[in-house]
Write a protein that holds these residues in place. Structure first.
Motif: not given
Length: 347
Positions: A139-142, A160-161, A173-175, A204-207
């Motif tokens: 659940a990592e986001a970086i 997304r990772f 999905a990698e979107k 952060w991927w979310a950012s």
């Protein structure tokens, strides 16, 4: 007084622990059926499953986890890698994952990483594998660059990772995160044309994803794009960004990458003499519990953490039980828009 002098009548009697054979006898089923129910295996009729569970509850029966692990070759334990933070999103997701795992009969070992650790995920995976987990949830986001792991257990990534490579990977999905598009389209539909963005930390991927989808929505509508102001997810950073944006007199709306920064932004705009939503509409992300009690109540994009965790952990458990039977991918839909008082039609 020595042990040999203790009266037998005063000795503490140890309760006799119920066995699976006792449950089988009370439920009127075989011991094998009890084992299948306790291991949450399929192909047990609901009526039989309920009867076994009622008998187990009545007798206070608990499966012997160590014996069950020896017989099945599984630990019934999942490893979860989560960013070591008090932020609402990561913490809520972790709680949802733990709850979903317990419902499926799995214990959870949690490995926390930090934003400053360049190899946090890889090290956490190695540590969890040493504990003998049956599967891993990331659940990592970086962004830590490309991470290649060679493991014989399935790995679930939530969010997304793209840098993670594993042989048995279950993924969303990698979107890009579509929350920025949903938020920005809402503001465009209200007639806003000068829409700014306060982003989270760039690693952060979310950012990144929220900024990308905000930008894409503006370009699709042929509206101007002004580079985002970066925050660190905190109210304080939102306040600092808000003081900067308050000087932008063309701006009439802001999409903020999380609700905490949106709270800071609203305070900064009000301190600078700009009213929300009279002068500037504000929309956040996460739908934190306090969002609806603010003044103005915060329009936001919600995240259904429980639904994502339930589906993801369910797919992981299925892959543990039946490796490679089908390709497993988390279902993705646009996140729900929660319209409250902080957004209004452009004046």
């Amino acid at each position: 007084m020595g042990v040999g002098n203790v009266s037998p009548g005063r000795a503490r009697q140890q309760p006799v622990r119920a066995a699976s054979t006792d449950v089988a006898r009370l439920a009127g089923v075989s011991q094998k059926t009890v084992s299948r129910v306790m291991n949450n295996e399929p192909y047990v009729r609901d009526e039989v499953r309920d009867r076994v569970l009622r008998a187990a509850t009545q007798l206070g029966y608990r499966p012997n986890g160590a014996a069950r692990s020896l017989l099945s070759g599984r630990s019934r334990r999942l490893g979860v890698i989560s960013l070591g933070t008090r932020l609402y999103g990561p913490m809520t997701m972790l709680v949802a994952i733990e709850r979903s795992a317990r419902r499926l009969g799995y214990a959870v070992s949690v490995a926390h990483t930090s934003e400053d650790d360049q190899h946090g995920v890889a090290d956490a995976i190695e540590g969890l594998l040493e504990q003998g987990v049956d599967g891993i949830v990331v659940a990592e986001a970086i962004d830590e660059g490309q991470i290649t792991v060679t493991v014989d257990v399935p790995v679930l990534t939530i969010g997304r990772f793209p840098g993670l490579v594993a042989a048995r990977r279950i993924r969303s999905a990698e979107k890009s995160d579509r929350s920025g598009s949903v938020a920005t389209r809402h503001l465009i539909e209200l007639g806003h044309t000068e829409i700014r963005h306060i982003a989270g930390p760039p690693r952060w991927w979310a950012s990144r994803d929220r900024a990308d989808s905000w930008r894409a929505a503006l370009l699709e509508a042929s509206l101007p794009v002004v580079e985002p102001v970066a925050g660190d997810w905190s109210c304080e950073s939102g306040y600092r960004a808000g003081l900067q944006l308050a000087e932008d007199r063309a701006m009439t709306a802001v999409f903020v990458a999380n609700d905490d920064m949106a709270i800071g932004l609203i305070r900064a705009l009000q301190d600078a003499g700009r009213q929300v939503p009279g002068d500037v509409s504000v929309i956040g992300m996460d739908d934190i519990p306090s969002a609806r009690f603010l003044r103005p109540a915060l329009t936001t994009i919600a995240q259904d953490f429980d639904a994502v965790a339930t589906e993801g952990v369910g797919l992981l458990a299925a892959e543990i039980s039946e490796p490679g039977a089908v390709e497993r991918t988390l279902h993705e839909v646009d996140p729900p828009l929660i319209v409250r008082e902080s957004t209004a039609a452009s004046g």
